[in-house]
Design a protein around this motif. Structure first.
Motif, mmCIF file in Angstrom:
data_model
loop_
_atom_site.group_PDB
_atom_site.id
_atom_site.type_symbol
_atom_site.label_atom_id
_atom_site.label_comp_id
_atom_site.label_asym_id
_atom_site.label_seq_id
_atom_site.Cartn_x
_atom_site.Cartn_y
_atom_site.Cartn_z
ATOM 1 N N GLY A 160 -38.913 48.788 -8.444
ATOM 2 C CA GLY A 160 -38.533 49.791 -7.452
ATOM 3 C C GLY A 160 -38.015 49.173 -6.172
ATOM 4 N N GLN A 161 -38.681 48.110 -5.706
ATOM 5 C CA GLN A 161 -38.241 47.444 -4.480
ATOM 6 C C GLN A 161 -36.873 46.791 -4.678
ATOM 7 O OE1 GLN A 161 -41.488 45.053 -2.681
ATOM 8 N NE2 GLN A 161 -42.790 45.928 -4.268
ATOM 9 N N LEU A 162 -36.658 46.175 -5.844
ATOM 10 C CA LEU A 162 -35.366 45.555 -6.115
ATOM 11 C C LEU A 162 -34.257 46.599 -6.166
ATOM 12 C CD1 LEU A 162 -36.333 42.943 -8.872
ATOM 13 C CD2 LEU A 162 -35.790 42.493 -6.476
ATOM 14 N N SER A 163 -34.549 47.761 -6.773
ATOM 15 C CA SER A 163 -33.543 48.823 -6.853
ATOM 16 C C SER A 163 -33.199 49.357 -5.472
ATOM 17 C CB SER A 163 -34.055 49.956 -7.748
ATOM 18 O OG SER A 163 -34.193 49.533 -9.074
ATOM 19 N N PRO A 170 -26.877 47.335 -10.235
ATOM 20 C CA PRO A 170 -27.072 45.889 -10.410
ATOM 21 C C PRO A 170 -28.404 45.542 -11.059
ATOM 22 C CG PRO A 170 -26.195 46.373 -8.231
ATOM 23 C CD PRO A 170 -26.561 47.687 -8.827
ATOM 24 N N VAL A 171 -29.467 46.249 -10.669
ATOM 25 C CA VAL A 171 -30.781 45.968 -11.254
ATOM 26 C C VAL A 171 -30.814 46.373 -12.723
ATOM 27 C CG1 VAL A 171 -33.234 46.587 -11.185
ATOM 28 C CG2 VAL A 171 -32.015 46.081 -9.069
ATOM 29 N N LEU A 172 -30.175 47.495 -13.065
ATOM 30 C CA LEU A 172 -30.130 47.943 -14.455
ATOM 31 C C LEU A 172 -29.475 46.882 -15.335
ATOM 32 C CD1 LEU A 172 -30.373 50.074 -16.714
ATOM 33 C CD2 LEU A 172 -28.192 51.015 -15.922
ATOM 34 N N PHE A 173 -28.308 46.382 -14.911
ATOM 35 C CA PHE A 173 -27.613 45.410 -15.741
ATOM 36 C C PHE A 173 -28.287 44.041 -15.715
ATOM 37 C CE2 PHE A 173 -24.397 48.613 -15.768
ATOM 38 C CZ PHE A 173 -23.684 48.395 -16.933
ATOM 39 N N ALA A 174 -28.884 43.685 -14.584
ATOM 40 C CA ALA A 174 -29.593 42.405 -14.513
ATOM 41 C C ALA A 174 -30.797 42.390 -15.447
ATOM 42 C CB ALA A 174 -30.034 42.129 -13.076
ATOM 43 N N THR A 175 -31.552 43.476 -15.461
ATOM 44 C CA THR A 175 -32.731 43.530 -16.331
ATOM 45 C C THR A 175 -32.333 43.641 -17.805
ATOM 46 O OG1 THR A 175 -32.867 45.925 -15.884
ATOM 47 C CG2 THR A 175 -34.276 44.476 -14.588
ATOM 48 N N MET A 176 -31.219 44.309 -18.088
ATOM 49 C CA MET A 176 -30.717 44.327 -19.462
ATOM 50 C C MET A 176 -30.326 42.923 -19.906
ATOM 51 S SD MET A 176 -28.415 47.816 -19.486
ATOM 52 C CE MET A 176 -27.632 47.362 -21.020
ATOM 53 N N ILE A 180 -31.821 40.881 -23.131
ATOM 54 C CA ILE A 180 -30.957 40.365 -24.196
ATOM 55 C C ILE A 180 -31.128 38.857 -24.346
ATOM 56 C CG2 ILE A 180 -28.557 40.026 -24.912
ATOM 57 C CD1 ILE A 180 -27.895 42.606 -23.344
ATOM 58 N N SER A 181 -30.996 38.131 -23.231
ATOM 59 C CA SER A 181 -30.978 36.677 -23.295
ATOM 60 C C SER A 181 -32.332 36.097 -23.716
ATOM 61 C CB SER A 181 -30.542 36.097 -21.944
ATOM 62 O OG SER A 181 -31.379 36.563 -20.902
ATOM 63 N N PHE A 182 -33.426 36.624 -23.166
ATOM 64 C CA PHE A 182 -34.722 36.021 -23.472
ATOM 65 C C PHE A 182 -35.264 36.467 -24.827
ATOM 66 C CE2 PHE A 182 -34.399 35.055 -19.023
ATOM 67 C CZ PHE A 182 -34.959 33.785 -18.958
ATOM 68 N N THR A 183 -34.824 37.614 -25.331
ATOM 69 C CA THR A 183 -35.127 37.953 -26.720
ATOM 70 C C THR A 183 -34.421 36.969 -27.647
ATOM 71 O OG1 THR A 183 -35.381 40.306 -26.203
ATOM 72 C CG2 THR A 183 -34.966 39.732 -28.495
ATOM 73 N N PHE A 184 -33.189 36.627 -27.308
ATOM 74 C CA PHE A 184 -32.429 35.654 -28.097
ATOM 75 C C PHE A 184 -33.052 34.257 -27.994
ATOM 76 C CE2 PHE A 184 -28.966 32.516 -28.336
ATOM 77 C CZ PHE A 184 -28.494 32.771 -29.614
ATOM 78 N N PRO A 265 -27.837 44.577 -29.996
ATOM 79 C CA PRO A 265 -27.363 45.869 -29.467
ATOM 80 C C PRO A 265 -27.125 45.871 -27.962
ATOM 81 C CG PRO A 265 -29.133 46.227 -31.033
ATOM 82 C CD PRO A 265 -29.056 44.754 -30.797
ATOM 83 N N GLY A 266 -27.888 45.089 -27.220
ATOM 84 C CA GLY A 266 -27.709 45.073 -25.771
ATOM 85 C C GLY A 266 -26.343 44.572 -25.342
ATOM 86 N N LEU A 267 -25.692 43.758 -26.190
ATOM 87 C CA LEU A 267 -24.369 43.244 -25.835
ATOM 88 C C LEU A 267 -23.340 44.361 -25.736
ATOM 89 C CD1 LEU A 267 -24.278 40.095 -28.171
ATOM 90 C CD2 LEU A 267 -24.771 40.171 -25.711
ATOM 91 N N ALA A 268 -23.576 45.467 -26.425
ATOM 92 C CA ALA A 268 -22.619 46.579 -26.409
ATOM 93 C C ALA A 268 -22.518 47.225 -25.035
ATOM 94 C CB ALA A 268 -23.021 47.626 -27.450
ATOM 95 N N PHE A 269 -23.532 47.011 -24.175
ATOM 96 C CA PHE A 269 -23.530 47.664 -22.865
ATOM 97 C C PHE A 269 -22.840 46.829 -21.785
ATOM 98 C CE2 PHE A 269 -27.412 49.207 -25.036
ATOM 99 C CZ PHE A 269 -27.029 50.537 -25.159
ATOM 100 N N LEU A 270 -22.557 45.568 -22.080
ATOM 101 C CA LEU A 270 -21.946 44.715 -21.062
ATOM 102 C C LEU A 270 -20.587 45.222 -20.581
ATOM 103 C CD1 LEU A 270 -22.914 41.145 -22.333
ATOM 104 C CD2 LEU A 270 -24.051 42.577 -20.619
ATOM 105 N N PRO A 271 -19.724 45.770 -21.462
ATOM 106 C CA PRO A 271 -18.439 46.291 -20.960
ATOM 107 C C PRO A 271 -18.584 47.455 -19.987
ATOM 108 C CG PRO A 271 -18.349 45.940 -23.334
ATOM 109 C CD PRO A 271 -19.782 45.789 -22.925
ATOM 110 N N LEU A 272 -19.764 48.063 -19.929
ATOM 111 C CA LEU A 272 -19.941 49.204 -19.023
ATOM 112 C C LEU A 272 -19.973 48.764 -17.558
ATOM 113 C CD1 LEU A 272 -22.642 51.245 -20.961
ATOM 114 C CD2 LEU A 272 -20.166 51.546 -20.963
ATOM 115 N N TRP A 273 -20.143 47.454 -17.347
ATOM 116 C CA TRP A 273 -20.101 46.964 -15.970
ATOM 117 C C TRP A 273 -18.635 46.825 -15.562
ATOM 118 C CZ3 TRP A 273 -23.393 46.027 -12.014
ATOM 119 C CH2 TRP A 273 -22.876 45.319 -10.927
ATOM 120 N N TRP A 274 -18.199 47.639 -14.618
ATOM 121 C CA TRP A 274 -16.814 47.576 -14.184
ATOM 122 C C TRP A 274 -16.768 47.399 -12.671
ATOM 123 C CZ3 TRP A 274 -19.323 51.939 -15.694
ATOM 124 C CH2 TRP A 274 -19.416 52.975 -14.766
ATOM 125 N N GLY A 275 -16.095 46.317 -12.272
ATOM 126 C CA GLY A 275 -15.853 46.096 -10.849
ATOM 127 C C GLY A 275 -17.090 46.067 -10.004
#
Length: 537
Positions: A160-163, A170-176, A180-184, A265-275
């Motif tokens: 909550g404080q980070l958000s 930014p926090v949503l995509f950072a935590t995603m 993704i990375s640490f599961t891998f 599956p988490g990789l599918a959300f990376l294109p949603l980050w725009w600009g």
């Protein structure tokens, strides 16, 4: 000053923009569903016994070298000991037959000095078989689950404080990205310590992702769509991910393959980050184009007004304990949140023990959540909070207490009662956040919900240990969870009712709400508020 809902009312509630936000944010929550309970399969304990190296033994001694023991009325191979191999080799060389020429009960036993042999009937490989987390090291399984939930606990504390500081997106995509990375990375763990560290970091992103998506959607969407998203949308997305987990685990029975599949599956959300993250007015104007409506010349007329907060209006967490009425409300909500989290995760982590097939067990446990979330949403719309939560907690406690009365020859009845308890605690879980938010004034609402939910996460941390209490008494976990639920149900009666009432804006308005008063408290006469006297729900 106009509120956000009034300023963006020209967009409507369910245009193409809102639909895209609704479904995309729900999709980001799906990985949380299978990520939260992956450990049910990764750390499940396969059948095992001491490995016997390739030595010159007769068939009779190869069969008899592992002692047998009776467990729940059935004979099983001892998982942690074998007869001394040097003695067995000598007896085999002399041509003696076990059970006829040699009394096996007279032979000395030794630990599994050559490792273990694991059954592959259910799993090809798990973290247990990879790092030999059995016998004297079996405590590490519970510790693994606890470390993950400690990560979840810390993530919920700081998300909550980070958000608030860096923004929801930014926090949503950072935590995603963390998920993704640490599961891998866990796939390449060379020891259980490395696996543990990576799992802890994964836990940090687990709940933070959910909270960021929940808050972002609640801030963008309005009206009934906001309520639908915050209750049904997020919860059913989580349940859908939960139901996908046993399906993936059934076809991918090696723990590394399962983790790889769940990280993709988490990789599918990376294109949603725009600009860059745009200002609110720019986003709303883009939304107007999507919805094909004409925005006003000025959307947020009061945006540039600099309002300086009165120091008297600043509040801290200490205000949650400052007066008796707020103190009672806070302590009761912390207890209910703790009981709900303990029951929910305790029953969820116990799913592999429900049925002979752990995949069926996990799917049943996940599927029960769908009607539970629908029931919670309906209860929030039409029923009073206090009575609804009290009823579901009592239903959970009753089902858990009744399990110990079921004969062992009726296992399906035990499963039914446990799933009834899971349904009831899930309904409670789905209603608690809305109830908490309705009880506190605006300036304390975020702080109160954050603290109560953080206390609830402590229940997550103890749930893995709670499940293991069955080694001392088979039904002890159910007794503990049922007692917690019953105590929480009783305490809920001392909370004020919020159904159909405006949200309190000040501490004074919160204190004016009626509640049942305990006669044992000095100056507090036992009285029933008006809403408990006006007939049925």
């Amino acid at each position: 000053m106009r509120g956000y809902d009034e300023s963006v009312a020209f967009l409507g509630q369910w245009g193409p923009f809102q639909q895209a936000v609704f479904f995309l944010l729900c999709a980001t929550i799906v990985p949380n569903g299978f990520g939260a309970f992956t450990l049910v399969f990764l750390t499940d304990l396969p059948s095992h016994h001491c490995a016997v190296p390739d030595v010159n033994l007769t068939e009779d001694w190869l069969t008899a070298v592992i002692p047998r023991q009776v467990v729940n009325g059935e004979q099983q191979l001892s998982p942690c000991s074998r007869f001394r191999l040097d003695v067995v080799r000598n007896l085999s060389a002399r041509g003696l037959v076990p059970g006829r020429d040699v009394n096996l009960s007279d032979l000395q036993q030794e630990t599994c000095v050559d490792g273990w042999s694991y059954s592959r009937d259910v799993y090809d490989a798990t973290v247990v078989s990879e790092f030999d987390l059995v016998c004297s090291d079996q405590w590490k399984l519970t510790f693994i689950s606890t470390v993950f939930f400690v990560g979840v606990f810390l993530g919920s504390f700081v998300s909550g404080q980070l958000s608030d500081r860096f923004g929801r997106k930014p926090v949503l995509f950072a935590t995603m990205a963390v998920q993704i990375s640490f599961t891998f990375f866990q796939v390449f763990s060379t020891s259980w310590i490395v696996f543990l560290v990576l799992l802890f970091i994964n836990g940090l992103g687990q709940i933070s992702n959910f909270v960021a998506a929940l808050v972002l959607g609640a801030e963008i969407l309005t009206g009934n769509v906001r309520v639908l998203y915050s209750s049904m949308g997020t919860c059913l997305s989580f349940a859908f991910g939960y139901m996908l987990l046993p399906l993936c685990a059934y076809f991918l029975r090696d723990w590394k393959s399962l983790l790889l599949a769940l990280s993709l599956p988490g990789l599918a959300f990376l294109p949603l980050w725009w600009g860059r993250v745009e200002e609110a007015e720019s986003i709303v104007r883009k939304a107007a184009k999507w919805n094909k409506v004409q925005p006003p010349a000025v959307i947020f007329p009061d945006y540039a007004v600099n309002i300086k907060a009165d120091p008297k209006d600043r509040h801290s967490a200490l205000d949650l304990l400052r007066t008796s009425s707020i103190r009672v409300t806070t302590l009761v909500l912390c207890l209910v949140s703790f009981a709900a989290c303990t029951g929910y995760y305790g029953l969820s982590l116990n799913t592999s023990r429900l049925h002979a097939d752990p995949y069926v067990s996990c799917f049943i446990s996940a599927a029960v959540e769908v009607p539970a979330y629908v029931s919670g949403w309906l209860a929030l719309r039409f029923l009073r909070r206090r009575r609804s939560i009290c009823f579901t907690l009592l239903l959970e406690a009753s089902a858990l207490f009744l399990i110990q009365l079921v004969p062992q020859n009726l296992p399906h009845l035990s499963i039914g009662l446990e799933m009834l308890a899971k349904y009831a605690v899930t309904v409670t879980f789905s209603m608690m956040f809305a109830y908490m938010a309705e009880l506190y004034p605006t300036l304390l609402r975020n702080t109160a919900v954050g603290i109560c939910s953080t206390v609830g996460r402590l229940g997550n941390c103890i749930a893995p240990f709670l499940v293991t209490l069955n080694i001392y008494l088979r039904h002890l976990p159910y007794i503990v969870m049922g007692t917690l639920a019953f105590g929480a149900a009783t305490s809920v009666l001392f909370l004020p009712e919020s159904f159909g009432k405006p949200l309190p804006e000040t501490i004074h308005q919160m204190q004016k709400r009626e509640r049942i008063r305990c006669p044992c408290i000095p100056g507090g006469e036992a009285r029933v508020p008006v809403e408990l006297q006006d007939g049925p729900l």
